[in-house]
Design an enzyme around this catalytic site. Structure first.
Site, PDB file in Angstrom:
ATOM      1  N   ARG A  48       3.349   9.459   2.597  1.00 46.12           N
ATOM      2  CA  ARG A  48       4.103  10.521   1.919  1.00 46.12           C
ATOM      3  C   ARG A  48       3.435  11.116   0.682  1.00 46.12           C
ATOM      4  NH1 ARG A  48      10.355   9.404   1.352  1.00 46.12           N
ATOM      5  NH2 ARG A  48       9.698   7.989  -0.280  1.00 46.12           N
ATOM      6  N   ASP A  49       2.425  10.468   0.132  1.00 44.95           N
ATOM      7  CA  ASP A  49       1.771  11.032  -1.052  1.00 44.95           C
ATOM      8  C   ASP A  49       0.266  10.796  -0.972  1.00 44.95           C
ATOM      9  OD1 ASP A  49       1.434  12.307  -3.451  1.00 44.95           O
ATOM     10  OD2 ASP A  49       1.956  10.581  -4.685  1.00 44.95           O
ATOM     11  N   LEU A  50      -0.301  11.192   0.146  1.00 48.13           N
ATOM     12  CA  LEU A  50      -1.740  11.015   0.326  1.00 48.13           C
ATOM     13  C   LEU A  50      -2.455  12.197  -0.308  1.00 48.13           C
ATOM     14  CD1 LEU A  50      -3.964   9.299   1.618  1.00 48.13           C
ATOM     15  CD2 LEU A  50      -3.686  10.621   3.695  1.00 48.13           C
TER      16      LEU A  50
END
Lengths: 295, 454
Positions: A128-130
């Site tokens: 979700r936060d790459l």
């Protein structure tokens, strides 16, 4: 039970909340996390993102994921002990000038990122936060490590509604920007982020950098075209009258936008940046793409 | 004959075959064998027993010996029912001549399995990959001196055929296996590409996170108190409108904590509250706040009590909350049952009944989930009660599930007269199909056993 100082010693400050320390003959990186809020109160105990990050990291064992070794508590502080990554591991890997010396290196790093994402998805974990800031790279050994799992969470299939305010704006997928399907998104969201990172590796600048949801979507549609019922079934019924759609635009020729890419590379990039999440390539399939032949 | 691995059933607590940490991490340094998910590190190669044709003439005595072995194996298979199958995934189903509508699964990294030979036999190398079922051929078949010889129905062959039939080792045509993911291929929310890998992985690790039998080591807490706590927590969970994942994780946290720490009776509710707080933080978008739980406990516990207990539990459990609960298996197994809404509700009802009762802790999460589906099908008289699709996806036969299913039906049969009625009320609601008021499948219970489960 050993206290922090009994277990670890030779503390050496790296940054305000990060220390290098030792135990026996091994070095570790220690990250200090306070569970107090801005008003210095622990109103709700351990923050949800810490619970998720630690719990998820405890289960993972992969060469391309920073390994969590130990967790210790002391008053309002948590001490997360990670494997030590020497100075050769540079954070925010796309800002490293040596990163672009060899074209093969980009392919190597992209493969490692996709391989790691596939590993996580097969364990029911959404990143979700790459983004590049969360990726550490050792240019000499060409090993890449993904760090910071604060936004990660496990998922159930079929997926529930999860928070749509996740991830750095530039790497958010169209379905998250649209809040498409009542905040439901899945593994393709992470693949979109990898596609953005791939584009950034090639162009030496962020692929999309709009300051808001609307402007970012406009940038996406400028490059990839406005979605239609053919390219994204169901999009018009949900967002047909939506201001986010903007005027219809035709997709650009990716071969002209990315002249440095061979046909296999263009095919992979277009599949990772497919607007419709249902048609977007999975990380598992991307790892097997012909582009990686010889990696 | 096609070679296949026979994956052994395994009771909880036994060592996992091939289930430990990988010796060598996959990835860059390992030369990157990119065969499907092989280098992603989520496939365990299970070394098992292999069916292989003997490389020796089948004399009368050797034939009799083979038959005796086959009969013994079949009898053992029918009677043996172990508490938990800890295998890398659902067992392979032989489908000779049956077209199976199943997505092509990614090929696991093949591993050579060597069959230890008897002194007179040759060593045969068998590729254990399920996708490469190679036919074992010997260049010389010593027993086939006259292949054109007409087969005759002798008394021996008739008796052999009958005994094989009696043992259930005849090659009956298998029923069609339904591809339960076919309708979700174009739905990214179903995560179809990963679903098989996910459940193989969960089957592999489910015993690592399961609580063991702990009531004996808790001087102040008994099964009844645990049931009262769970009953109350289900009520709280409903009032807060939390997800089912949160409820199941809450109970998992409580049981694992009680298995490693002695808790005084006065703190049991505090453990429950703190566990639900942690599970909510892990699963929910908007978890309840500590103050909500303080009010819920009628101020029996303070803000500080809850936060201290939260930290104690996290440290004791070493922050391990990413665990497979019965729910993760239940949603999959219900899908494999091709359900209607009534079956869905009934399976959830029976699973929650199981969660309330300490006796189900002896079974692993996947077995509880599979048993809830079986018991639901029996209760609703869905024939057949079990089929090949369910067997494939759960990894269990009907016989293996009967003990646990009987237990769940027993809980259902005594529920109406019991004092703990939250689950009964919850599933008596028309929105839940009022499945709790339906008569239980008493035909599953042994005579006069309904009163045992009060």
């Amino acid at each position: 039970m050993l206290t922090l100082r009994e277990k670890y010693y030779d503390f050496d400050q790296i940054s305000s909340k990060v220390f290098k320390c030792r135990r026996d003959d091994q070095f570790f990186t220690m990250k200090i996390v306070s569970i107090l809020n801005e008003e210095n109160q622990a109103n709700n105990g351990v923050p949800y993102w810490i619970i998720r990050e630690i719990s998820i990291l405890k289960e993972l064992d992969h060469i391309n994921i920073v390994r969590l070794i130990d967790v210790m508590t002391d008053g309002p502080d948590l001490f997360l002990v990670f494997e030590y990554l020497d100075n050769e591991f540079q954070a925010d890997f796309l800002k490293n000038p040596k990163m672009f010396m060899y074209p093969q290196m980009k392919k190597e790093f992209l493969y490692q990122i996709l391989n790691t994402v596939a590993y996580l998805h097969a364990r029911k974990i959404l990143l979700r936060d790459l983004r590049p800031e969360n990726i550490l790279v050792n240019v000499r050994t060409q090993v890449l490590k993904i760090a910071l799992f604060g936004a990660a969470r496990t998922f159930e299939a079929p997926l529930e509604a999860y928070s749509s305010s996740v991830g750095c704006l530039s790497y958010r997928s169209p379905e998250v920007l649209f809040q498409f399907g009542c905040e439901k998104y899945s593994t393709p969201n992470d693949v979109w982020a990898v596609g953005c990172i791939f584009g950034e590796m090639l162009l030496h600048r962020p692929l999309f950098s709009g300051p808001s949801d609307v402007e970012l979507l406009d940038e996406i549609f400028t490059l990839l075209g406005t979605p239609t019922e053919e390219t994204w079934p169901g999009v018009t019924s949900i967002c047909g009258t939506c201001a986010l759609m903007g005027p219809p635009q035709q997709p650009k020729d990716l071969a002209k936008e990315f002249p440095m890419l061979n046909p296999d590379g263009l095919d992979l990039l277009s599949k990772m940046l497919c607007l419709c999440p249902n048609y977007r390539i999975s990380a598992e399939d991307a790892v097997k793409h012909p582009y990686f032949k010889g990696v | 004959m096609a070679s296949r691995i026979v994956q052994q059933q395994q009771a909880r607590g036994e060592a996992v075959v091939g289930g430990g940490k990988q010796q060598k991490k996959n990835g860059v340094a390992d030369g990157r064998n990119r065969k499907a998910l092989g280098d992603i590190g989520n496939l365990a190669n299970v070394r098992g027993v292999v069916d292989a044709k003997p490389n020796r003439p089948i004399t009368r005595s050797f034939g009799a010996q083979l038959l005796a072995n086959a009969q013994a194996a079949a009898a053992a298979d029918n009677s043996k029912r172990q508490a938990c199958a800890n295998v890398a995934g659902p067992p392979a189903v032989a489908n000779e001549g049956v077209a199976v509508a199943k997505r092509a699964a990614p090929k696991p990294v093949s591993k050579k399995v060597i069959v230890k030979p008897k002194p007179s036999e040759k060593v045969t190398d068998i590729d254990a990959s399920p996708d490469k079922k190679e036919v074992l051929k010997d260049k010389k078949k010593e027993g086939d001196a006259n292949p054109k010889k007409k087969s005759q129905h002798t008394l021996t062959s008739v008796l052999t055929a009958r005994s094989k039939a009696a043992c259930g080792i005849t090659n009956k045509p298998k029923e069609q296996i339904i591809d339960i993911d076919a309708s979700d291929v174009d739905n990214e929310l179903a995560a179809v590409e990963y679903i098989d890998d996910i459940y193989k992985f969960y089957k592999l690790v489910e015993n690592e996170s399961g609580p063991h039998d702990y009531i004996g080591s808790q001087p102040e807490i008994n099964e009844r108190m645990r049931a009262i706590l769970v009953d109350w927590l289900i009520d709280v969970h409903t009032k807060f409108e939390l997800s089912l994942e949160t409820l199941y994780l809450t109970i998992n946290i409580i049981d694992r904590f009680l298995a490693v720490k002695t808790v005084p009776r006065r703190e049991l509710q505090l453990v429950g509250i703190s566990a639900m707080l942690m599970a909510s933080k892990y699963e929910e978008i908007w978890p309840p706040e500590v103050n909500d739980f303080v009010c819920l406990s009628d101020r029996a516990y303070t803000h500080e009590h809850i936060l201290t207990m939260e930290k104690t539990i996290l440290n004791k459990l070493e922050w391990t909350l990413t665990v497979p609960t019965p729910l993760v298996f239940l949603v999959r197994f219900i899908k494999a049952s091709v359900p209607d809404q009534e079956l869905d509700n009934m399976a959830h009802f029976l699973s929650e009944l199981g969660m309330m009762n300490y006796a189900t802790l002896m079974y692993c999460p996947s077995m509880v989930a599979a048993s809830a589906v079986l018991a639901a099908r029996c209760t609703l008289n869905k024939a057949p009660f079990w089929n090949e699709t369910l067997k494939l996806h759960t990894g269990y036969s009907q016989e293996q599930l009967m003990d646990c299913a009987r237990l769940l039906v027993g809980f259902h049969s005594t529920l109406e007269n019991g004092k703990l009625r939250v689950v009964y009320r919850k599933y008596s609601d028309p929105q839940k199909g009022a499945v709790a008021v339906l008569p239980p499948a008493k035909f599953l219970l042994p005579e006069g056993s309904a009163s045992q489960h009060s």
